[in-house]
Design a protein around this motif. Structure first.
Motif, PDB file in Angstrom:
ATOM      1  N   ALA A  13       0.859  -1.177   0.000  1.00 28.31           N
ATOM      2  CA  ALA A  13       0.000   0.000   0.000  1.00 28.31           C
ATOM      3  C   ALA A  13       0.898   1.231   0.000  1.00 28.31           C
ATOM      4  O   ALA A  13       1.586   1.493   0.979  1.00 28.31           O
ATOM      5  CB  ALA A  13      -0.916  -0.001   1.211  1.00 28.31           C
ATOM      6  N   GLU A  14       0.905   1.937  -1.093  1.00 28.78           N
ATOM      7  CA  GLU A  14       1.741   3.132  -1.207  1.00 28.78           C
ATOM      8  C   GLU A  14       1.369   4.119  -0.110  1.00 28.78           C
ATOM      9  O   GLU A  14       0.205   4.377   0.144  1.00 28.78           O
ATOM     10  CB  GLU A  14       1.540   3.782  -2.584  1.00 28.78           C
ATOM     11  CG  GLU A  14       2.562   4.823  -2.920  1.00 28.78           C
ATOM     12  CD  GLU A  14       3.964   4.258  -3.069  1.00 28.78           C
ATOM     13  OE1 GLU A  14       4.904   4.934  -2.644  1.00 28.78           O
ATOM     14  OE2 GLU A  14       4.101   3.162  -3.614  1.00 28.78           O
ATOM     15  N   GLY A  15       2.371   4.628   0.570  1.00 33.11           N
ATOM     16  CA  GLY A  15       2.118   5.612   1.617  1.00 33.11           C
ATOM     17  C   GLY A  15       1.624   5.019   2.917  1.00 33.11           C
ATOM     18  O   GLY A  15       1.111   5.734   3.762  1.00 33.11           O
ATOM     19  N   SER A  16       1.781   3.702   3.092  1.00 31.86           N
ATOM     20  CA  SER A  16       1.246   3.073   4.295  1.00 31.86           C
ATOM     21  C   SER A  16       2.219   3.129   5.471  1.00 31.86           C
ATOM     22  O   SER A  16       1.887   2.675   6.551  1.00 31.86           O
ATOM     23  CB  SER A  16       0.880   1.611   4.015  1.00 31.86           C
ATOM     24  OG  SER A  16       2.046   0.890   3.661  1.00 31.86           O
ATOM     25  N   THR A  17       3.414   3.678   5.277  1.00 30.45           N
ATOM     26  CA  THR A  17       4.369   3.772   6.377  1.00 30.45           C
ATOM     27  C   THR A  17       4.452   5.205   6.876  1.00 30.45           C
ATOM     28  O   THR A  17       4.162   6.149   6.148  1.00 30.45           O
ATOM     29  CB  THR A  17       5.777   3.322   5.954  1.00 30.45           C
ATOM     30  OG1 THR A  17       6.244   4.188   4.922  1.00 30.45           O
ATOM     31  CG2 THR A  17       5.760   1.891   5.453  1.00 30.45           C
ATOM     32  N   GLN A  18       4.865   5.353   8.132  1.00 27.56           N
ATOM     33  CA  GLN A  18       5.068   6.685   8.691  1.00 27.56           C
ATOM     34  C   GLN A  18       6.542   7.036   8.560  1.00 27.56           C
ATOM     35  O   GLN A  18       7.407   6.173   8.693  1.00 27.56           O
ATOM     36  CB  GLN A  18       4.668   6.725  10.154  1.00 27.56           C
ATOM     37  CG  GLN A  18       3.184   6.597  10.367  1.00 27.56           C
ATOM     38  CD  GLN A  18       2.850   6.696  11.845  1.00 27.56           C
ATOM     39  OE1 GLN A  18       3.449   6.024  12.661  1.00 27.56           O
ATOM     40  NE2 GLN A  18       1.887   7.548  12.161  1.00 27.56           N
ATOM     41  N   LEU A  19       6.816   8.295   8.328  1.00 24.21           N
ATOM     42  CA  LEU A  19       8.171   8.784   8.211  1.00 24.21           C
ATOM     43  C   LEU A  19       8.547   9.498   9.504  1.00 24.21           C
ATOM     44  O   LEU A  19       7.819  10.369   9.976  1.00 24.21           O
ATOM     45  CB  LEU A  19       8.293   9.744   7.027  1.00 24.21           C
ATOM     46  CG  LEU A  19       9.654  10.371   6.796  1.00 24.21           C
ATOM     47  CD1 LEU A  19      10.689   9.307   6.470  1.00 24.21           C
ATOM     48  CD2 LEU A  19       9.572  11.383   5.675  1.00 24.21           C
ATOM     49  N   PHE A  20       9.652   9.101  10.103  1.00 22.72           N
ATOM     50  CA  PHE A  20      10.172   9.730  11.305  1.00 22.72           C
ATOM     51  C   PHE A  20      11.559  10.258  10.981  1.00 22.72           C
ATOM     52  O   PHE A  20      12.354   9.563  10.359  1.00 22.72           O
ATOM     53  CB  PHE A  20      10.284   8.724  12.460  1.00 22.72           C
ATOM     54  CG  PHE A  20       8.975   8.201  12.931  1.00 22.72           C
ATOM     55  CD1 PHE A  20       8.244   8.873  13.895  1.00 22.72           C
ATOM     56  CD2 PHE A  20       8.449   7.035  12.411  1.00 22.72           C
ATOM     57  CE1 PHE A  20       7.033   8.393  14.331  1.00 22.72           C
ATOM     58  CE2 PHE A  20       7.238   6.544  12.835  1.00 22.72           C
ATOM     59  CZ  PHE A  20       6.522   7.222  13.798  1.00 22.72           C
TER      60      PHE A  20
END
Length: 96
Positions: A13-20
């Motif tokens: 799922a594109e964009g399913s991760t959070q960026l920290f």
């Protein structure tokens, strides 16, 4: 930035991760089964604010070292910038 898909997995799922964002490793613990890295950001003179703690299998962490080495070996720009940073750090140590 050099980016690799470690095991050539399809992204589900594109964009399913959070960026920290983190610019420091605050804490590191390593055991035979799992390792833990707490990352953070500089928030002032000699102050670091924790951002996230990652817990992952130690084997995965060790495998990532090989991937990092390969990436540096294959990318002259990354290697040059890392060497420049290491030289700066060496000079800072000498000044202590």
């Amino acid at each position: 930035m050099s980016e690799r898909d470690i095991e050539n997995h399809a992204i589900l799922a594109e964009g399913s991760t959070q960026l920290f964002y983190a610019d420091k490793i605050i804490n590191f613990a390593m055991g035979p089964a799992v390792s833990k890295l707490t990352l953070g950001m500089e928030s002032g003179p000699q102050a670091v604010t924790p951002t996230i703690t990652l817990v992952l299998p130690t084997n995965s962490l060790l495998e990532s070292l090989s991937i990092i080495q390969t990436t540096i070996h294959e990318n002259a720009n990354i290697k040059a910038e890392l060497l420049k940073g290491a030289t700066t750090l060496q000079e800072q140590f000498k000044a202590l």
